[in-house]
Write an enzyme that holds these catalytic residues in place. Structure first.
Site, PDB file in Angstrom:
ATOM      1  N   HIS A 116     -36.830  19.599   7.470  1.00  0.00           N
ATOM      2  CA  HIS A 116     -37.815  18.565   7.859  1.00  0.00           C
ATOM      3  C   HIS A 116     -38.243  17.726   6.656  1.00  0.00           C
ATOM      4  O   HIS A 116     -39.351  17.183   6.633  1.00  0.00           O
ATOM      5  CB  HIS A 116     -39.054  19.189   8.506  1.00  0.00           C
ATOM      6  CG  HIS A 116     -38.754  20.210   9.555  1.00  0.00           C
ATOM      7  ND1 HIS A 116     -38.578  19.912  10.885  1.00  0.00           N
ATOM      8  CD2 HIS A 116     -38.542  21.554   9.447  1.00  0.00           C
ATOM      9  CE1 HIS A 116     -38.300  21.010  11.566  1.00  0.00           C
ATOM     10  NE2 HIS A 116     -38.261  22.023  10.706  1.00  0.00           N
ATOM     11  N   SER A 166     -32.624  -6.209  -9.594  1.00  0.00           N
ATOM     12  CA  SER A 166     -33.283  -7.108  -8.654  1.00  0.00           C
ATOM     13  C   SER A 166     -33.381  -8.490  -9.287  1.00  0.00           C
ATOM     14  O   SER A 166     -33.512  -8.620 -10.503  1.00  0.00           O
ATOM     15  CB  SER A 166     -34.674  -6.566  -8.336  1.00  0.00           C
ATOM     16  OG  SER A 166     -35.524  -7.605  -7.922  1.00  0.00           O
ATOM     17  N   LYS A 197     -36.244  -2.830 -11.580  1.00  0.00           N
ATOM     18  CA  LYS A 197     -35.499  -2.177 -10.502  1.00  0.00           C
ATOM     19  C   LYS A 197     -34.091  -1.730 -10.886  1.00  0.00           C
ATOM     20  O   LYS A 197     -33.390  -2.400 -11.622  1.00  0.00           O
ATOM     21  CB  LYS A 197     -35.396  -3.124  -9.293  1.00  0.00           C
ATOM     22  CG  LYS A 197     -36.700  -3.367  -8.579  1.00  0.00           C
ATOM     23  CD  LYS A 197     -37.215  -2.156  -7.826  1.00  0.00           C
ATOM     24  CE  LYS A 197     -36.473  -1.909  -6.583  1.00  0.00           C
ATOM     25  NZ  LYS A 197     -36.834  -2.475  -5.367  1.00  0.00           N
ATOM     26  N   ASN A 200     -31.264  -0.308  -8.267  1.00  0.00           N
ATOM     27  CA  ASN A 200     -31.120  -0.020  -6.836  1.00  0.00           C
ATOM     28  C   ASN A 200     -29.804   0.681  -6.501  1.00  0.00           C
ATOM     29  O   ASN A 200     -28.765   0.335  -7.054  1.00  0.00           O
ATOM     30  CB  ASN A 200     -31.206  -1.318  -6.035  1.00  0.00           C
ATOM     31  CG  ASN A 200     -32.564  -1.979  -6.138  1.00  0.00           C
ATOM     32  OD1 ASN A 200     -33.580  -1.293  -6.289  1.00  0.00           O
ATOM     33  ND2 ASN A 200     -32.588  -3.285  -6.086  1.00  0.00           N
ATOM     34  N   GLU A 236     -26.378   2.629  -0.229  1.00  0.00           N
ATOM     35  CA  GLU A 236     -26.953   1.993   0.972  1.00  0.00           C
ATOM     36  C   GLU A 236     -25.863   1.287   1.787  1.00  0.00           C
ATOM     37  O   GLU A 236     -25.859   1.342   3.024  1.00  0.00           O
ATOM     38  CB  GLU A 236     -28.026   0.985   0.568  1.00  0.00           C
ATOM     39  CG  GLU A 236     -29.277   1.653   0.027  1.00  0.00           C
ATOM     40  CD  GLU A 236     -30.221   0.656  -0.629  1.00  0.00           C
ATOM     41  OE1 GLU A 236     -30.380  -0.459  -0.120  1.00  0.00           O
ATOM     42  OE2 GLU A 236     -30.793   1.004  -1.674  1.00  0.00           O
ATOM     43  N   TYR A 263       1.140   0.065  30.088  1.00  0.00           N
ATOM     44  CA  TYR A 263       0.566  -0.871  29.122  1.00  0.00           C
ATOM     45  C   TYR A 263      -0.210  -1.981  29.818  1.00  0.00           C
ATOM     46  O   TYR A 263       0.217  -2.518  30.841  1.00  0.00           O
ATOM     47  CB  TYR A 263       1.677  -1.507  28.258  1.00  0.00           C
ATOM     48  CG  TYR A 263       1.157  -2.554  27.290  1.00  0.00           C
ATOM     49  CD1 TYR A 263       0.717  -2.186  26.023  1.00  0.00           C
ATOM     50  CD2 TYR A 263       1.060  -3.894  27.654  1.00  0.00           C
ATOM     51  CE1 TYR A 263       0.220  -3.140  25.134  1.00  0.00           C
ATOM     52  CE2 TYR A 263       0.565  -4.847  26.778  1.00  0.00           C
ATOM     53  CZ  TYR A 263       0.142  -4.463  25.524  1.00  0.00           C
ATOM     54  OH  TYR A 263      -0.351  -5.398  24.649  1.00  0.00           O
ATOM     55  N   LYS A 289      -5.968  -2.625  17.598  1.00  0.00           N
ATOM     56  CA  LYS A 289      -5.634  -2.722  16.187  1.00  0.00           C
ATOM     57  C   LYS A 289      -6.808  -3.114  15.292  1.00  0.00           C
ATOM     58  O   LYS A 289      -7.063  -2.454  14.283  1.00  0.00           O
ATOM     59  CB  LYS A 289      -4.450  -3.675  15.998  1.00  0.00           C
ATOM     60  CG  LYS A 289      -3.139  -3.009  16.423  1.00  0.00           C
ATOM     61  CD  LYS A 289      -1.985  -3.967  16.507  1.00  0.00           C
ATOM     62  CE  LYS A 289      -2.003  -4.765  17.789  1.00  0.00           C
ATOM     63  NZ  LYS A 289      -1.887  -3.953  19.025  1.00  0.00           N
TER      64      LYS A 289
END
Ligand code: ARG
Length: 459
Positions: A155, A276, A282, A284, A289, A316, A324
């Site tokens: 948690h 930044s 900063k 980052n 991300e 088909y 694709k």
């Protein structure tokens, strides 16, 4: 002039031609398409379905096309319907009427299924190599951090102490299973559909085994309708890659947390972090991300494939041309992500002190305090209650369990003695968790050995 103009009185509307065409994305399979055609032509020659010298001329012509595409001398025609039509058209332009014999006993449905399978097999090898390097990197980082104690969380609340090695090895296990899933998927993809024809195979006495051997397939499909009309290998790979991206994304999420000021468990190398434009301080974790973000498109591709396939009748249908872009995008995204992740992980600096200090907080040893009582005869539920009361006392006194005087312990239970302080020392708590699969350094060493053995087997 289209290839089917016998039946038609008009050329295809040019906008519709663009709509219908797949060459803008299926041209990446040119090598597979040409090698597939070469194998087919050779087989036609060997079996006497076409003249052997004509088969040789076709193979030679195809070889020239392959080389010219590779050198850049031959460019893809954006007006071609697809890579299969393009190669055949160029072949006929170059070698004349003999080129028109290549498509004997074969269909484009055959070709596209064959090409995709060949292409996926090559790409799976690349993904496997990248994933193995990543897994080896995880193992190497674990070896360096066998004794680096850190908090384990549930948690996102401090739970029990582990080591950084143990935490990393959890990801190693996930990646090992990803490799295993990839291997499984490879096995099911390694079955040659060529010879299925449009859907009902062919009346010509083709030798499918010969072509399979030439193209390096381990088996051939058993049903011609299935051979041209399923794309489960695309869906399966998209699924395998989706699960892999879940793992990578979770790892990224943790890296993002760990390099925040609040955690400071690791620092990214400057070459793998960004600044930044406005905030000078900063640093980052953009790479992590982006990988977390890109997981979404890989899941999206899986949904595209499942949805595209779910309602189409055998065999088909043109819907399948949509396979694709979806699977290719998943493949390239995964290769890109692993390619960025591995060097980022390789170059992190581990802040062992910050991890160890964090592991002193959050009453991380409360379970071990309860276990101490259990070892002295108290039932666990009762011991849990006593340890919980001691934690509450610590919260009131604003101290840790280690700082609580022995009288306070004894007031809760006469079973407590001076050795409680050793029992709840964080490094002791880790060292005692030495069962198979546990975080104790000796147990993690076993895990590492097993992982290395598994990796060696997968090579
Ligand atoms: N471009 C097509 C695809 O990607 C090739 C197969 C076309 N077959 C057909 N019967 N139209 O699926």
């Amino acid at each position: 002039m289209t290839m089917w103009n016998g039946r038609f009185t008009k050329e295809l509307d040019s906008k519709i031609n663009d709509f219908n065409s797949s060459i803008s994305f299926d041209h990446v399979m040119y090598q597979e398409d040409i090698l597939g055609s070469m194998a087919h032509a050779k087989m036609l020659g060997e079996t006497g379905i076409i003249d052997k010298t004509e088969a040789e001329a076709i193979v030679e012509g195809l070889q020239g096309i392959l080389e010219d595409i590779q050198s850049g001398a031959l460019l893809f025609d954006p007006n071609a319907e697809d890579i299969h039509m393009f190669v055949e058209e160029v072949l006929t332009q170059r070698i004349g009427d003999t080129g028109k014999r290549l498509h004997t006993a074969r269909s484009r449905n055959d070709q596209v299924a064959l090409d995709i399978k060949m292409y996926l097999k090559t790409k799976m090898e690349q993904i496997k190599a990248a994933l193995m390097e990543l897994t080896e990197t995880v193992i190497q980082k674990s070896e360096e951090n066998l004794h680096t104690v850190m908090p384990g969380y549930t948690h996102l609340q401090i739970a029990q102490p582990v080591t950084f090695a143990h935490h990393l090895m959890a990801y190693c296990q996930m990646f090992l299973r990803d490799l295993d899933r990839l291997k499984d998927c490879y096995g099911r993809t390694d079955v040659m559909p060529l010879g299925s024809g449009a859907l009902a195979a062919t009346t010509y006495p083709i030798d499918r085994e010969m072509a399979a051997k030439e193209l390096g397939f381990s088996a051939i499909t058993a049903n011609s309708m299935d051979g041209v009309s399923d794309r489960d290998y695309c869906m399966e790979l998209a699924g395998v890659l989706s699960i892999l991206m879940v793992h990578l994304s979770r790892f990224c999420e943790e890296i993002i947390l760990w390099c925040s000021s609040e955690f400071k468990f690791i620092e990214l190398d400057d070459a793998f972090a960004t600044g930044s434009s406005i905030m000078p301080q900063k640093k980052n974790p953009d790479i992590a991300e982006l990988i977390r973000g890109k997981a979404g498109r890989v899941f999206g591709n899986l949904t595209t494939l499942l949805t595209m396939m779910k309602g189409i009748p055998l065999a088909y249908d043109k819907d399948m041309q949509e396979d694709k872009q979806a699977i290719f995008d998943s493949i390239e995204t995964v290769l890109l992500c692993i390619g960025a992740f591995t060097p980022m992980l390789k170059t992190i600096t581990v802040n062992k002190t910050a991890m160890e200090q964090a592991a002193q907080k959050g009453f991380i040893n409360a379970t071990d305090c309860a276990d101490y009582l259990v070892k002295h005869g108290m039932p666990f539920r009762e011991a849990h209650h006593v340890s919980g009361s001691l934690v509450r006392l610590c919260i009131e006194k604003n101290c840790t369990l280690d700082q609580l005087p022995l009288e306070e312990y004894k007031a809760q239970s006469s079973l407590f003695e001076e050795d409680i302080y050793t029992a709840i020392s964080v490094s002791h708590c880790v060292a005692q968790r030495k069962v198979l699969g546990g975080p104790a350094p000796e147990a993690v060493k076993v895990q590492i050995l097993q992982a290395q053995e598994l990796l060696a087997k997968l090579k």
